[in-house]
Scaffold this motif. Structure first.
Motif, mmCIF file in Angstrom:
data_model
loop_
_atom_site.group_PDB
_atom_site.id
_atom_site.type_symbol
_atom_site.label_atom_id
_atom_site.label_comp_id
_atom_site.label_asym_id
_atom_site.label_seq_id
_atom_site.Cartn_x
_atom_site.Cartn_y
_atom_site.Cartn_z
ATOM 1 N N PHE A 1 -64.966 -58.402 -31.428
ATOM 2 C CA PHE A 1 -66.254 -58.266 -32.056
ATOM 3 C C PHE A 1 -66.748 -59.668 -32.568
ATOM 4 O O PHE A 1 -66.115 -60.257 -33.474
ATOM 5 C CB PHE A 1 -65.785 -57.464 -33.490
ATOM 6 C CG PHE A 1 -67.024 -57.236 -34.255
ATOM 7 C CD1 PHE A 1 -68.229 -56.924 -33.791
ATOM 8 C CD2 PHE A 1 -66.840 -57.275 -35.597
ATOM 9 C CE1 PHE A 1 -69.529 -56.645 -34.765
ATOM 10 C CE2 PHE A 1 -68.020 -57.257 -36.565
ATOM 11 C CZ PHE A 1 -69.349 -56.963 -36.163
ATOM 12 N N LEU A 2 -67.949 -59.896 -31.911
ATOM 13 C CA LEU A 2 -68.346 -61.461 -32.053
ATOM 14 C C LEU A 2 -69.455 -61.162 -32.839
ATOM 15 O O LEU A 2 -70.404 -60.262 -32.659
ATOM 16 C CB LEU A 2 -68.827 -62.056 -30.831
ATOM 17 C CG LEU A 2 -67.870 -62.655 -29.701
ATOM 18 C CD1 LEU A 2 -66.746 -61.657 -29.363
ATOM 19 C CD2 LEU A 2 -68.356 -63.623 -28.695
ATOM 20 N N PHE A 3 -69.332 -61.929 -34.358
ATOM 21 C CA PHE A 3 -70.309 -61.621 -35.284
ATOM 22 C C PHE A 3 -70.867 -62.774 -35.884
ATOM 23 O O PHE A 3 -70.102 -63.793 -36.105
ATOM 24 C CB PHE A 3 -69.427 -60.639 -36.342
ATOM 25 C CG PHE A 3 -68.379 -61.348 -36.951
ATOM 26 C CD1 PHE A 3 -68.958 -61.902 -38.488
ATOM 27 C CD2 PHE A 3 -67.262 -61.519 -36.662
ATOM 28 C CE1 PHE A 3 -67.641 -62.438 -39.237
ATOM 29 C CE2 PHE A 3 -66.248 -62.337 -37.301
ATOM 30 C CZ PHE A 3 -66.300 -62.610 -38.692
ATOM 31 N N THR B 1 -78.033 -56.325 -37.867
ATOM 32 C CA THR B 1 -77.352 -55.250 -36.888
ATOM 33 C C THR B 1 -75.972 -55.294 -36.835
ATOM 34 O O THR B 1 -75.345 -54.481 -36.760
ATOM 35 C CB THR B 1 -78.131 -55.316 -35.395
ATOM 36 O OG1 THR B 1 -77.855 -56.738 -35.206
ATOM 37 C CG2 THR B 1 -79.558 -54.918 -35.624
ATOM 38 N N THR B 2 -75.712 -56.681 -37.063
ATOM 39 C CA THR B 2 -74.006 -56.989 -36.991
ATOM 40 C C THR B 2 -73.315 -56.357 -38.154
ATOM 41 O O THR B 2 -72.210 -55.629 -38.099
ATOM 42 C CB THR B 2 -73.611 -58.309 -36.794
ATOM 43 O OG1 THR B 2 -74.460 -58.759 -35.549
ATOM 44 C CG2 THR B 2 -72.382 -58.816 -36.807
ATOM 45 N N GLU C 1 -57.403 -52.032 -31.466
ATOM 46 C CA GLU C 1 -57.087 -53.225 -32.438
ATOM 47 C C GLU C 1 -58.499 -53.994 -32.450
ATOM 48 O O GLU C 1 -58.869 -54.398 -31.038
ATOM 49 C CB GLU C 1 -55.921 -54.058 -32.044
ATOM 50 C CG GLU C 1 -55.673 -55.310 -32.705
ATOM 51 C CD GLU C 1 -54.710 -56.060 -32.252
ATOM 52 O OE1 GLU C 1 -54.670 -57.503 -32.517
ATOM 53 O OE2 GLU C 1 -53.879 -55.630 -31.409
ATOM 54 N N VAL C 2 -59.291 -54.144 -33.467
ATOM 55 C CA VAL C 2 -60.261 -54.922 -33.307
ATOM 56 C C VAL C 2 -59.892 -56.552 -33.830
ATOM 57 O O VAL C 2 -59.375 -56.804 -34.915
ATOM 58 C CB VAL C 2 -61.457 -54.651 -34.394
ATOM 59 C CG1 VAL C 2 -62.509 -55.449 -34.344
ATOM 60 C CG2 VAL C 2 -61.775 -53.061 -34.212
ATOM 61 N N VAL C 3 -60.495 -57.505 -32.977
ATOM 62 C CA VAL C 3 -60.203 -58.829 -33.397
ATOM 63 C C VAL C 3 -61.756 -59.594 -33.352
ATOM 64 O O VAL C 3 -62.536 -59.532 -32.602
ATOM 65 C CB VAL C 3 -59.794 -59.722 -32.053
ATOM 66 C CG1 VAL C 3 -59.703 -61.225 -32.288
ATOM 67 C CG2 VAL C 3 -58.478 -59.183 -31.649
ATOM 68 N N TYR C 4 -61.906 -59.999 -34.776
ATOM 69 C CA TYR C 4 -63.336 -60.331 -35.169
ATOM 70 C C TYR C 4 -63.292 -62.036 -34.957
ATOM 71 O O TYR C 4 -62.151 -62.533 -35.142
ATOM 72 C CB TYR C 4 -63.220 -60.407 -36.948
ATOM 73 C CG TYR C 4 -63.741 -59.043 -37.444
ATOM 74 C CD1 TYR C 4 -65.050 -58.951 -37.944
ATOM 75 C CD2 TYR C 4 -63.054 -57.903 -37.413
ATOM 76 C CE1 TYR C 4 -65.489 -57.803 -38.554
ATOM 77 C CE2 TYR C 4 -63.500 -56.683 -37.870
ATOM 78 C CZ TYR C 4 -64.565 -56.602 -38.328
ATOM 79 O OH TYR C 4 -65.277 -55.586 -38.780
ATOM 80 N N THR D 1 -71.818 -58.769 -30.718
ATOM 81 C CA THR D 1 -71.345 -58.616 -29.088
ATOM 82 C C THR D 1 -69.943 -58.089 -29.038
ATOM 83 O O THR D 1 -69.283 -58.642 -30.024
ATOM 84 C CB THR D 1 -71.747 -60.089 -28.299
ATOM 85 O OG1 THR D 1 -73.114 -60.177 -28.204
ATOM 86 C CG2 THR D 1 -71.205 -59.822 -26.878
ATOM 87 N N PHE D 2 -69.733 -57.346 -28.168
ATOM 88 C CA PHE D 2 -68.202 -56.876 -28.082
ATOM 89 C C PHE D 2 -68.004 -56.785 -26.856
ATOM 90 O O PHE D 2 -68.555 -56.908 -25.622
ATOM 91 C CB PHE D 2 -68.354 -55.109 -28.417
ATOM 92 C CG PHE D 2 -69.135 -54.718 -29.444
ATOM 93 C CD1 PHE D 2 -68.470 -54.748 -30.737
ATOM 94 C CD2 PHE D 2 -70.450 -54.525 -29.702
ATOM 95 C CE1 PHE D 2 -69.165 -54.372 -31.993
ATOM 96 C CE2 PHE D 2 -71.103 -54.081 -30.759
ATOM 97 C CZ PHE D 2 -70.536 -53.883 -31.885
#
Length: 195
Positions: free
Chosen positions: A7-9, A15-16, A33-36, A172-173
């Motif tokens: 997860f690019l933030f 919106t993010t 598993e989410v990687v920020y 962006t994911f």
């Protein structure tokens, strides 16, 4: 083994923020598993020639209405920030400096909520300090972390790597090498995680 969702933030993007608030449900359904991955949206815009939808008046009006529809649908409180756009470089360096630290999720939540729930002027150091203190952080410590070469280099490297992968905005994911842009693409993200 669960799939990984990158997860690019940047906390300066409403919106993010919507995507961030929706990710726990995606994780609950997929076990992902989410990687920020903190990036600087302004840097991405500069490198790609892109710009915020708010810079195009008609598009900005539409996007605000559309974000309101998504917020309502998913039960997310979204309050447009009257100080938008805000230079997020100091905040994103703080976040980049806490990658791998147990306090990272709490900081991300606090900054997103300050921007898009509480409508705080996070470009004002005094206001940012109050928000961080209320969230249980030492603002002086986070400011010092944000000024370290490690934090600066991580944010810059993440941003450059994002551009090299074809990223032009946030959120962006990535699921593997497959890229998805926009909080309105989370259905596709979820399908990719379940494949």
């Amino acid at each position: 083994m669960p799939k990984t969702l990158e997860f690019l933030f940047d906390v300066g993007s409403p919106t993010t923020y919507l995507a961030h608030k929706r990710l726990p449900d995606v994780v609950a359904r997929t076990g992902a598993e989410v990687v920020y991955v903190p990036v600087l949206l302004g840097g991405i815009f500069k490198a790609t020639g892109n710009a915020s939808p708010a810079m195009v008046p008609a598009k900005g009006v539409y996007m605000n209405a559309d974000m309101g529809r998504f917020a309502k649908r998913f039960g997310v409180t979204l309050n447009m920030n009257p100080y938008f756009p805000i230079n997020t470089l100091p905040m994103m360096r703080m976040i980049a400096g806490l990658v791998g630290d147990a306090r990272f999720p709490k900081l991300v939540d606090a900054l997103f909520d300050a921007m898009w729930r509480a409508r705080k002027n996070m470009g004002d150091p005094a206001v940012a300090g109050e928000v961080l203190t209320a969230a249980g952080f030492d603002p002086a410590e986070l400011l010092a972390i944000s000024e370290t070469p490690e934090a600066k280099d991580r944010l810059k490297a993440n941003t450059e790597a994002a551009v090299a992968r074809g990223v032009f905005g946030a959120p962006t994911f990535f699921v593997g090498d497959e890229m998805f842009f926009g909080q309105d693409r989370l259905d596709f993200v979820e399908a990719a995680l379940g494949a």
